[in-house]
Design an enzyme around this catalytic site. Structure first.
Site, PDB file in Angstrom:
ATOM      1  N   GLU A 118       0.748   9.680   8.419  1.00 15.40           N
ATOM      2  CA  GLU A 118       2.080   9.368   7.895  1.00 15.40           C
ATOM      3  C   GLU A 118       2.561  10.508   7.009  1.00 15.40           C
ATOM      4  OE1 GLU A 118       2.438   5.422   6.261  1.00 15.40           O
ATOM      5  OE2 GLU A 118       1.464   4.521   7.989  1.00 15.40           O
ATOM      6  N   HIS A 229      13.208   4.097   1.705  1.00 18.19           N
ATOM      7  CA  HIS A 229      12.538   4.458   2.963  1.00 18.19           C
ATOM      8  C   HIS A 229      13.547   5.135   3.868  1.00 18.19           C
ATOM      9  CE1 HIS A 229      10.194   4.305   6.606  1.00 18.19           C
ATOM     10  NE2 HIS A 229       9.155   3.898   5.901  1.00 18.19           N
ATOM     11  N   ARG A 270       8.352  11.001   1.535  1.00 17.70           N
ATOM     12  CA  ARG A 270       9.529  10.151   1.741  1.00 17.70           C
ATOM     13  C   ARG A 270      10.773  10.550   0.978  1.00 17.70           C
ATOM     14  NH1 ARG A 270       6.885   4.244   2.089  1.00 17.70           N
ATOM     15  NH2 ARG A 270       6.070   4.735   4.127  1.00 17.70           N
ATOM     16  N   HIS A 327      13.059   0.319  -0.797  1.00 24.28           N
ATOM     17  CA  HIS A 327      11.816  -0.069  -0.129  1.00 24.28           C
ATOM     18  C   HIS A 327      10.676  -0.418  -1.073  1.00 24.28           C
ATOM     19  CE1 HIS A 327       8.777  -0.178   2.956  1.00 24.28           C
ATOM     20  NE2 HIS A 327       8.121   0.827   2.437  1.00 24.28           N
ATOM     21  N   ARG A 362       5.915   7.301  -4.123  1.00 22.07           N
ATOM     22  CA  ARG A 362       4.645   6.810  -3.585  1.00 22.07           C
ATOM     23  C   ARG A 362       4.293   7.501  -2.272  1.00 22.07           C
ATOM     24  NH1 ARG A 362       3.528   2.131   0.208  1.00 22.07           N
ATOM     25  NH2 ARG A 362       5.757   2.245   0.570  1.00 22.07           N
TER      26      ARG A 362
HETATM   27  C1  FAD Z   1       8.690  -3.658   5.853  1.00 18.98           C
HETATM   28  C2  FAD Z   1       7.625  -3.141   4.943  1.00 18.98           C
HETATM   29  C3  FAD Z   1       6.613  -2.342   5.445  1.00 18.98           C
HETATM   30  C4  FAD Z   1       5.620  -1.854   4.606  1.00 18.98           C
HETATM   31  N1  FAD Z   1       4.599  -1.123   5.138  1.00 18.98           N
HETATM   32  C5  FAD Z   1       3.582  -0.725   4.318  1.00 18.98           C
HETATM   33  C6  FAD Z   1       2.449  -0.060   4.851  1.00 18.98           C
HETATM   34  O1  FAD Z   1       2.336   0.130   6.047  1.00 18.98           O
HETATM   35  N2  FAD Z   1       1.465   0.335   3.986  1.00 18.98           N
HETATM   36  C7  FAD Z   1       1.551   0.123   2.643  1.00 18.98           C
HETATM   37  O2  FAD Z   1       0.636   0.500   1.913  1.00 18.98           O
HETATM   38  N3  FAD Z   1       2.620  -0.525   2.125  1.00 18.98           N
HETATM   39  C8  FAD Z   1       3.614  -0.952   2.919  1.00 18.98           C
HETATM   40  N4  FAD Z   1       4.679  -1.613   2.380  1.00 18.98           N
HETATM   41  C9  FAD Z   1       4.639  -1.947   0.952  1.00 18.98           C
HETATM   42  C10 FAD Z   1       3.612  -3.060   0.762  1.00 18.98           C
HETATM   43  O3  FAD Z   1       3.731  -3.960   1.826  1.00 18.98           O
HETATM   44  C11 FAD Z   1       3.817  -3.797  -0.552  1.00 18.98           C
HETATM   45  O4  FAD Z   1       3.886  -2.890  -1.616  1.00 18.98           O
HETATM   46  C12 FAD Z   1       2.666  -4.739  -0.806  1.00 18.98           C
HETATM   47  O5  FAD Z   1       2.436  -5.543   0.331  1.00 18.98           O
HETATM   48  C13 FAD Z   1       2.962  -5.617  -2.003  1.00 18.98           C
HETATM   49  O6  FAD Z   1       1.996  -6.637  -2.037  1.00 18.98           O
HETATM   50  P1  FAD Z   1       1.968  -7.651  -3.238  1.00 18.98           P
HETATM   51  O7  FAD Z   1       0.820  -8.547  -2.986  1.00 18.98           O
HETATM   52  O8  FAD Z   1       2.023  -6.899  -4.508  1.00 18.98           O
HETATM   53  O9  FAD Z   1       3.358  -8.446  -3.125  1.00 18.98           O
HETATM   54  P2  FAD Z   1       4.022  -9.281  -1.935  1.00 18.98           P
HETATM   55  O10 FAD Z   1       3.336  -9.117  -0.664  1.00 18.98           O
HETATM   56  O11 FAD Z   1       5.485  -8.972  -1.988  1.00 18.98           O
HETATM   57  O12 FAD Z   1       3.819 -10.782  -2.399  1.00 18.98           O
HETATM   58  C14 FAD Z   1       4.489 -11.296  -3.520  1.00 18.98           C
HETATM   59  C15 FAD Z   1       4.147 -12.754  -3.676  1.00 18.98           C
HETATM   60  O13 FAD Z   1       4.639 -13.220  -4.934  1.00 18.98           O
HETATM   61  C16 FAD Z   1       5.260 -14.469  -4.768  1.00 18.98           C
HETATM   62  N5  FAD Z   1       6.167 -14.667  -5.889  1.00 18.98           N
HETATM   63  C17 FAD Z   1       7.151 -13.850  -6.345  1.00 18.98           C
HETATM   64  N6  FAD Z   1       7.724 -14.393  -7.439  1.00 18.98           N
HETATM   65  C18 FAD Z   1       7.085 -15.563  -7.673  1.00 18.98           C
HETATM   66  C19 FAD Z   1       7.205 -16.581  -8.649  1.00 18.98           C
HETATM   67  N7  FAD Z   1       8.115 -16.514  -9.629  1.00 18.98           N
HETATM   68  N8  FAD Z   1       6.382 -17.666  -8.572  1.00 18.98           N
HETATM   69  C20 FAD Z   1       5.452 -17.772  -7.588  1.00 18.98           C
HETATM   70  N9  FAD Z   1       5.283 -16.824  -6.642  1.00 18.98           N
HETATM   71  C21 FAD Z   1       6.093 -15.750  -6.692  1.00 18.98           C
HETATM   72  C22 FAD Z   1       5.892 -14.380  -3.403  1.00 18.98           C
HETATM   73  O14 FAD Z   1       6.186 -15.672  -2.913  1.00 18.98           O
HETATM   74  C23 FAD Z   1       4.759 -13.684  -2.637  1.00 18.98           C
HETATM   75  O15 FAD Z   1       3.804 -14.639  -2.263  1.00 18.98           O
HETATM   76  C24 FAD Z   1       5.674  -2.136   3.217  1.00 18.98           C
HETATM   77  C25 FAD Z   1       6.692  -2.939   2.711  1.00 18.98           C
HETATM   78  C26 FAD Z   1       7.649  -3.450   3.557  1.00 18.98           C
HETATM   79  C27 FAD Z   1       8.728  -4.326   2.997  1.00 18.98           C
END
Ligand code: FAD
Length: 489
Positions: A118, A229, A270, A327, A362
């Protein structure tokens, strides 16, 4: 509102994306009781939507030093080296853990992990599953394990609306009529990119965890640093903002202007690619550039090809219209290398947190790795201390907590304002307007962006186009009403 019940746990985890699910499993496997609170269904987490994969220095021609160098280079003079070192050293072991938890990553014909390339990576180091269905595969497996674990209680569809801080320490949280009391509270609530009108993120990514932490007295930092992105679909009904993973450019897809000419190194970091596209769009007045994926094998990225075909675009025959979209939030809740926020008892991991690891831009696929690396560290730290007794709020405190109003979703006006005033290019006038917005996080973003009077990584000030040495390694940290510049080691 009356308090329906209280529930005790060793660890309360808020958010069930990659970071929260893995943290819950780490804690439960250490014998701790866990309450996992999740507002949205699995399929609406950013983790589920992740396509490319997880970066880890696993290839024979790779090394920790090389991964660190690429991370620092992409981060444009703002990466906290200690955090990046932790990431690059521990990511390979976390990939191994995920495999032992049953996640099946794609392998080559010799049975070795297949590694993708990437932007910003000097070698192949992105571990993936199901081609570009990495997030979905990983999160499904982890959530099945969480659901079956006897020490994890999942409160599905429950939204945390406040943290309970007593004597300066976080002791629990309030969600939908319940008070969850815990020895440690871990916020894994994801990022804030859906505050921007044009985004690749699910609608729930509005930085609610950051606001909960801010209200509880924790420091936030680097809020001006939103990564855009470069290749999100535009002008295709039903697929607005759909992300076309950078891994496709890693396999040879190219970007073209209106005349069909290439105009940027597609595998640059990026910020550079997004900026080149946006400059071209401003110059020409076009809405999109064309992503040429015609030479790419659809079998390698089945979900991207099928999503586009369902929307009426056939990437095997025509260019896909793309433009940048908000993003990934590099900023968030300030933590140390063990996920501890500035409030004792409160931890943050994943996109909600800010370790300083990503600097001002990032490196692709470092964020999923970050979720696993720092979730494990935070849980080890949280469970390592002498366990305090769980404290209970008195009746009047419980009543006060129960009546805290829910944080409302950002209005369409706020989202439009962020896109207009804190978009890829920003300047003082628009940011001052945004500083008066009704949404508290929008105001904090504007404050940080106004304070950084330079351009660096994802933060491009049209009125301050130069990168200033005086801002190198300096993070804009906000506590209550203060903004302070800090250098982290
Ligand atoms: C389309 C897309 C593609 C991506 N591709 C990549 C990739 O290939 N590689 C990579 O490293 N990163 C990628 N990213 C970034 C990466 O996916 C995210 O940074 C990472 O998944 C974040 O994970 P997280 O567990 O921190 O949060 P999330 O996966 O966003 O989960 C957040 C959680 O918090 C909960 N929540 C929020 N507020 C509250 C609240 N007040 N009360 C209770 N629950 C709450 C939500 O319901 C959810 O369950 C991508 C992002 C996107 C959008």
């Amino acid at each position: 509102m009356a308090v329906a019940s209280t529930r005790d746990a060793d660890v309360a985890v808020v958010g069930a994306g990659a970071a929260g699910l893995y943290a819950a499993l780490c804690a439960a496997s250490e014998g701790a009781s866990v309450t996992l609170v999740s507002a949205t269904p699995l399929a609406q987490t950013a983790s589920y939507w992740a396509q490319g994969g997880l970066a880890a220095a696993l290839a024979a021609d790779d090394s920790f030093e090389l991964h660190l160098r690429d991370t620092e280079r992409a981060g444009r003079g703002l990466v906290r080296r200690s955090a990046a070192e932790v990431l690059v050293r521990e990511a390979p072991d976390r990939v191994g853990d995920l495999q032992s938890l049953g996640v099946r990553f794609d392998a080559d014909r010799f049975g070795q992990l297949a590694l993708g390339l990437e932007g910003g990576h000097s070698v192949r180091r992105v571990v993936h599953a199901g081609g570009s269905a990495t997030g979905r595969r990983v999160v499904r497996q982890l959530s099945a394990l969480v659901a079956a674990h006897p020490r994890v209680t999942v409160l599905e569809g429950a939204r945390a609306r406040a943290l309970w801080v007593s004597d300066g320490s976080c002791r629990g949280l309030v969600c939908d009529g319940r008070i969850v009391l815990a020895r440690a509270v871990l916020l894994s609530t994801g990022g804030a990119a859906a505050l921007w009108e044009r985004t690749t993120n699910p609608p729930g990514s509005q930085g609610v965890g950051m606001l909960l932490a801010h209200e509880a007295g924790a420091a936030l930092a680097d809020l001006e640093l939103m990564q855009f992105h470069p290749t999100a679909v535009i002008g295709v009904r039903g697929r607005e903002g759909f992300l076309v993973t950078e891994a496709i450019r890693g396999e040879g897809a190219t970007l073209h202007d209106e005349r069909g000419e290439r105009f940027v190194d597609e595998l640059a970091p990026r910020d550079e690619v997004a900026r080149a596209i946006q400059e071209l769009l401003v110059q020409t007045g076009a809405r999109s550039v064309g992503l040429d994926m015609r030479g790419i094998d659809p079998a390698r990225f089945p979900n991207v090809f099928s999503a586009l075909r369902e929307a009426g675009v056939d990437p095997s025959r025509e260019l896909v219209p793309v433009a940048p979209a908000a993003h990934y939030m590099m900023g968030g809740i300030v933590t140390d290398l063990d996920g501890q926020s500035t409030v004792p008892g409160l931890y943050a991991v994943g996109e909600a947190s800010c370790t300083g690891l990503h600097g001002a831009n990032r490196l692709a696929s470092n964020s999923l790795s970050e979720c696993f690396v720092f979730a494990r560290r935070a849980i080890s730290h949280a469970l390592s201390g002498t366990a305090d007794a769980i404290e209970r709020p008195g009746d009047s405190e419980a009543q006060r907590l129960a009546s805290v109003p829910e944080l409302t979703a950002a209005s369409p006006e706020t989202r439009a304002a962020l896109w207009r005033d804190a978009g890829i290019f920003r300047e003082r006038e628009g940011l001052e307007r945004l500083a008066g917005d009704t949404h508290p996080l929008a105001r904090l973003i504007a404050r940080c962006a106004l304070a950084r009077t330079e351009s660096r990584g994802a933060h491009l000030r049209s009125d301050h186009p130069a990168t200033e040495e005086s801002f190198e390694l300096r993070h804009a940290v906000v506590y209550a009403d203060e903004l302070d510049w800090q250098t982290w080691s």
